[in-house]
Scaffold this motif. Structure first.
Motif, PDB file in Angstrom:
ATOM      1  N   SER A  48       0.813  -1.213   0.000  1.00  0.00           N
ATOM      2  CA  SER A  48       0.000   0.000   0.000  1.00  0.00           C
ATOM      3  C   SER A  48       0.845   1.261   0.000  1.00  0.00           C
ATOM      4  O   SER A  48       0.317   2.354  -0.035  1.00  0.00           O
ATOM      5  N   ASN A  50       2.485   2.714   2.339  1.00  0.00           N
ATOM      6  CA  ASN A  50       2.046   3.523   3.464  1.00  0.00           C
ATOM      7  C   ASN A  50       3.161   3.606   4.503  1.00  0.00           C
ATOM      8  O   ASN A  50       3.439   2.643   5.205  1.00  0.00           O
ATOM      9  N   THR A  53       2.319   2.668   8.175  1.00  0.00           N
ATOM     10  CA  THR A  53       2.230   1.244   8.454  1.00  0.00           C
ATOM     11  C   THR A  53       3.607   0.682   8.742  1.00  0.00           C
ATOM     12  O   THR A  53       3.785  -0.108   9.666  1.00  0.00           O
ATOM     13  N   TYR A  75      -6.717   6.744   5.591  1.00  0.00           N
ATOM     14  CA  TYR A  75      -6.354   5.387   5.979  1.00  0.00           C
ATOM     15  C   TYR A  75      -7.582   4.510   6.159  1.00  0.00           C
ATOM     16  O   TYR A  75      -7.531   3.310   5.930  1.00  0.00           O
ATOM     17  N   GLN A  77     -10.151   4.363   4.325  1.00  0.00           N
ATOM     18  CA  GLN A  77     -10.588   3.844   3.031  1.00  0.00           C
ATOM     19  C   GLN A  77      -9.672   2.738   2.513  1.00  0.00           C
ATOM     20  O   GLN A  77     -10.005   2.064   1.544  1.00  0.00           O
ATOM     21  N   ASP A  78      -8.530   2.557   3.145  1.00  0.00           N
ATOM     22  CA  ASP A  78      -7.518   1.617   2.664  1.00  0.00           C
ATOM     23  C   ASP A  78      -7.760   0.237   3.277  1.00  0.00           C
ATOM     24  O   ASP A  78      -7.402  -0.026   4.421  1.00  0.00           O
ATOM     25  N   SER A  79      -8.367  -0.659   2.508  1.00  0.00           N
ATOM     26  CA  SER A  79      -8.679  -1.993   3.036  1.00  0.00           C
ATOM     27  C   SER A  79      -7.409  -2.773   3.372  1.00  0.00           C
ATOM     28  O   SER A  79      -7.410  -3.601   4.285  1.00  0.00           O
ATOM     29  N   LYS A  80      -6.313  -2.507   2.660  1.00  0.00           N
ATOM     30  CA  LYS A  80      -5.055  -3.201   2.960  1.00  0.00           C
ATOM     31  C   LYS A  80      -4.534  -2.787   4.336  1.00  0.00           C
ATOM     32  O   LYS A  80      -3.972  -3.604   5.064  1.00  0.00           O
ATOM     33  N   PHE A  81      -4.735  -1.528   4.686  1.00  0.00           N
ATOM     34  CA  PHE A  81      -4.311  -1.053   5.999  1.00  0.00           C
ATOM     35  C   PHE A  81      -5.122  -1.734   7.097  1.00  0.00           C
ATOM     36  O   PHE A  81      -4.582  -2.227   8.079  1.00  0.00           O
ATOM     37  N   ARG A  82      -6.447  -1.811   6.913  1.00  0.00           N
ATOM     38  CA  ARG A  82      -7.296  -2.493   7.895  1.00  0.00           C
ATOM     39  C   ARG A  82      -6.916  -3.962   8.016  1.00  0.00           C
ATOM     40  O   ARG A  82      -6.823  -4.506   9.121  1.00  0.00           O
ATOM     41  N   GLN A 100     -19.003   5.133   2.044  1.00  0.00           N
ATOM     42  CA  GLN A 100     -18.249   3.882   1.956  1.00  0.00           C
ATOM     43  C   GLN A 100     -18.988   2.798   2.715  1.00  0.00           C
ATOM     44  O   GLN A 100     -19.407   2.995   3.846  1.00  0.00           O
TER      45      GLN A 100
END
Length: 123
Positions: A48, A50, A53, A75, A77-82, A100
């Motif tokens: 991502s 980021n 992270t 952050y 909106q970022d599914s990879k972060f979650r 969203q």
């Protein structure tokens, strides 16, 4: 902690050296800064890209007591972060735009709909 700071300083010095190889092609400072930011994004090891992270990952690896993360809509909106937070068993509260859809135990829903249907808090 000194190792982490040394690594950051070394990484930044390496990027500065890389930028110096082609900085002469830019007539102004702003395009040089943008090129450096682009390099940071390209060379980041995370999918991502980021930086926060990466910093969290290093803090957890170093044994710092972090159990919760809060973040803004960028952050949220970022599914990879979650997903990363869930994989590392980190609690989180992330802002998301009201349009969203977010997963719930009964399916996906908009946050504004969830908030409107939430039970009232009783003092």
């Amino acid at each position: 902690m000194l190792v982490l700071i040394d690594e950051i300083v070394g990484w930044r010095a390496g990027l500065d050296d890389l930028l110096a190889r082609f900085a002469h092609r830019f007539g102004r400072a702003e395009p040089r800064r943008q090129a450096l930011a682009y390099l940071v994004g390209l060379l980041s090891p995370l999918a991502s890209k980021n930086g926060w992270t990466r910093m969290l990952e290093r803090a957890i690896t170093a044994g710092l007591p972090a159990r919760w993360v809060t973040a803004d809509e960028a952050y949220g909106q970022d599914s990879k972060f979650r997903t990363w937070l869930q994989q590392h068993r980190m609690g989180y509260v992330l802002a998301v735009p009201c349009n969203q859809r977010v997963p719930t135990t009964v399916g996906n829903s908009r946050p504004d709909v969830l908030a409107a249907n939430a039970p009232a808090l009783v003092p």
